[in-house]
Motif scaffolding. Sequence first.
Motif, mmCIF file in Angstrom:
data_model
loop_
_atom_site.group_PDB
_atom_site.id
_atom_site.type_symbol
_atom_site.label_atom_id
_atom_site.label_comp_id
_atom_site.label_asym_id
_atom_site.label_seq_id
_atom_site.Cartn_x
_atom_site.Cartn_y
_atom_site.Cartn_z
ATOM 1 N N GLY A 42 0.781 -1.235 0.000
ATOM 2 C CA GLY A 42 0.000 0.000 0.000
ATOM 3 C C GLY A 42 0.811 1.281 0.000
ATOM 4 N N TYR A 43 2.046 1.200 -0.473
ATOM 5 C CA TYR A 43 2.904 2.385 -0.502
ATOM 6 C C TYR A 43 3.060 2.927 -1.919
ATOM 7 C CZ TYR A 43 4.540 1.567 4.255
ATOM 8 O OH TYR A 43 4.610 1.406 5.612
ATOM 9 N N GLU A 44 2.986 4.229 -2.035
ATOM 10 C CA GLU A 44 3.434 4.916 -3.245
ATOM 11 C C GLU A 44 4.908 5.242 -3.026
ATOM 12 O OE1 GLU A 44 0.978 8.327 -3.933
ATOM 13 O OE2 GLU A 44 -0.848 7.136 -4.048
ATOM 14 N N GLN A 45 5.632 5.514 -4.102
ATOM 15 C CA GLN A 45 7.070 5.784 -3.959
ATOM 16 C C GLN A 45 7.342 6.947 -3.006
ATOM 17 O OE1 GLN A 45 8.681 6.218 -7.912
ATOM 18 N NE2 GLN A 45 8.769 4.022 -8.234
ATOM 19 N N ARG A 46 6.580 7.990 -3.089
ATOM 20 C CA ARG A 46 6.796 9.151 -2.205
ATOM 21 C C ARG A 46 6.496 8.802 -0.751
ATOM 22 N NH1 ARG A 46 9.503 13.050 -4.437
ATOM 23 N NH2 ARG A 46 8.833 13.756 -6.458
ATOM 24 N N ALA A 47 5.552 7.910 -0.519
ATOM 25 C CA ALA A 47 5.241 7.506 0.856
ATOM 26 C C ALA A 47 6.413 6.760 1.480
ATOM 27 C CB ALA A 47 3.982 6.643 0.881
ATOM 28 N N VAL A 48 7.111 5.959 0.686
ATOM 29 C CA VAL A 48 8.292 5.264 1.188
ATOM 30 C C VAL A 48 9.346 6.293 1.582
ATOM 31 C CG1 VAL A 48 10.177 3.670 0.617
ATOM 32 C CG2 VAL A 48 7.841 3.179 -0.157
ATOM 33 N N GLU A 49 9.510 7.297 0.759
ATOM 34 C CA GLU A 49 10.474 8.363 1.039
ATOM 35 C C GLU A 49 10.151 9.047 2.378
ATOM 36 O OE1 GLU A 49 12.406 11.725 -1.731
ATOM 37 O OE2 GLU A 49 10.249 11.918 -1.498
ATOM 38 N N ARG A 50 8.876 9.220 2.670
ATOM 39 C CA ARG A 50 8.478 9.843 3.940
ATOM 40 C C ARG A 50 8.686 8.904 5.122
ATOM 41 N NH1 ARG A 50 4.479 11.817 0.415
ATOM 42 N NH2 ARG A 50 3.008 10.184 1.001
#
Length: 81
Positions: free
Chosen positions: A25-33
């Motif tokens: 359930g992660y978007e790439q930007r969410a992983v970055e956060r």
Amino acid sequence: MTAPGSIEPTDLSPLAWRLLRIAAGYEQRAVERELDDILQAHISMLESGSRALSNRRRQTLLELYAAELSPEQVTAIVEHF
């Protein structure tokens, strides 16, 4: 079936990395956060196969994704993709 704790992050294909992220359930930007030392660009390059992250970073990513999935889901993605 492989036990999720015994999965080597270096053995995952670019597609497996992408599918694990999406299934968790992660978007790439969410992983970055979520992870301080990983940028969206790192995720993109790992998933395209154009760059490998350090083993420590890949292990951290695998742990992040696996926390959102069942062991069976992780194993199925790793073994089939």
